[in-house]
Design a protein around this motif. Structure first.
Motif, PDB file in Angstrom:
ATOM      1  N   CYS A  26       0.845  -1.183   0.000  1.00 30.50           N
ATOM      2  CA  CYS A  26       0.000   0.000   0.000  1.00 30.50           C
ATOM      3  C   CYS A  26       0.887   1.241   0.000  1.00 30.50           C
ATOM      4  O   CYS A  26       1.805   1.356   0.797  1.00 30.50           O
ATOM      5  CB  CYS A  26      -0.890  -0.002   1.239  1.00 30.50           C
ATOM      6  N   THR A  36      -0.030   4.157   0.727  1.00 32.22           N
ATOM      7  CA  THR A  36      -0.468   5.101   1.753  1.00 32.22           C
ATOM      8  C   THR A  36       0.126   4.747   3.114  1.00 32.22           C
ATOM      9  O   THR A  36       0.713   5.579   3.782  1.00 32.22           O
ATOM     10  CB  THR A  36      -2.001   5.116   1.846  1.00 32.22           C
ATOM     11  N   CYS A  37      -0.023   3.486   3.518  1.00 32.63           N
ATOM     12  CA  CYS A  37       0.431   3.099   4.858  1.00 32.63           C
ATOM     13  C   CYS A  37       1.575   2.089   4.818  1.00 32.63           C
ATOM     14  O   CYS A  37       2.061   1.670   5.856  1.00 32.63           O
ATOM     15  CB  CYS A  37      -0.730   2.538   5.672  1.00 32.63           C
ATOM     16  N   HIS A  68      -7.713  -4.711   1.496  1.00 36.51           N
ATOM     17  CA  HIS A  68      -7.112  -3.580   2.181  1.00 36.51           C
ATOM     18  C   HIS A  68      -7.834  -2.286   1.813  1.00 36.51           C
ATOM     19  O   HIS A  68      -8.082  -1.434   2.673  1.00 36.51           O
ATOM     20  CB  HIS A  68      -5.630  -3.479   1.812  1.00 36.51           C
ATOM     21  N   THR A  84      -9.565  -0.014   4.638  1.00 34.01           N
ATOM     22  CA  THR A  84      -8.918   1.244   5.009  1.00 34.01           C
ATOM     23  C   THR A  84      -9.286   2.417   4.118  1.00 34.01           C
ATOM     24  O   THR A  84      -9.060   3.565   4.485  1.00 34.01           O
ATOM     25  CB  THR A  84      -7.386   1.076   4.943  1.00 34.01           C
ATOM     26  N   HIS A 133      -7.690   2.951   1.476  1.00 34.98           N
ATOM     27  CA  HIS A 133      -6.467   3.237   0.710  1.00 34.98           C
ATOM     28  C   HIS A 133      -6.598   2.606  -0.674  1.00 34.98           C
ATOM     29  O   HIS A 133      -6.955   1.436  -0.796  1.00 34.98           O
ATOM     30  CB  HIS A 133      -5.236   2.649   1.422  1.00 34.98           C
TER      31      HIS A 133
HETATM   32 ZN   LIG Z   1      -2.890   1.091   3.400  1.00 32.64          ZN
END
Ligand SMILES: [Zn+2]
Length: 96
Positions: free
Chosen positions: A42, A44-45, A65, A69, A71
């Motif tokens: 991911c 983003t995270c 995911h 989330t 994302h």
């Molecule tokens: Zn993420």
């Protein structure tokens, strides 16, 4: 007067010591172990799917995911394995 530059310039070209020849190494796709490994991350995270031999696992992980989330950006990481081998028999054309 004679030039004295020759000795100095020769040092630059390193010649292997007597008898030593470089062996011929070839790099090929490694099929002895697993195939290519696919992994999703991911953006983003930076959570990851973990490596999988099948690309479907990481793809499903991305969907799950995203659902969990929100994302939506992912990076797919594909890892291929190579193995160097020393044939010493000259260059072999790849393929076949
Ligand atoms: Zn993420």
């Amino acid at each position: 007067m004679g030039r004295e530059g020759t000795a100095a310039t020769r040092v630059a070209g390193v010649v292997p010591r007597g008898g030593w020849r470089p062996k011929l190494w070839a790099l090929r796709g490694d099929r002895t172990g697993s195939g290519p490994i696919t992994e999703a991350e991911c953006t983003t995270c930076h959570d990851g799917s973990g490596p999988a031999e099948d690309g479907r696992g990481p793809a499903l992980w991305c969907l799950a995911h995203a659902q969990e989330t929100g994302h939506t950006g992912f990076r797919r990481i594909r890892t291929d394995f190579f193995r160097a081998s020393c044939d010493g028999a000259g260059a072999q054309a790849a393929g076949g």
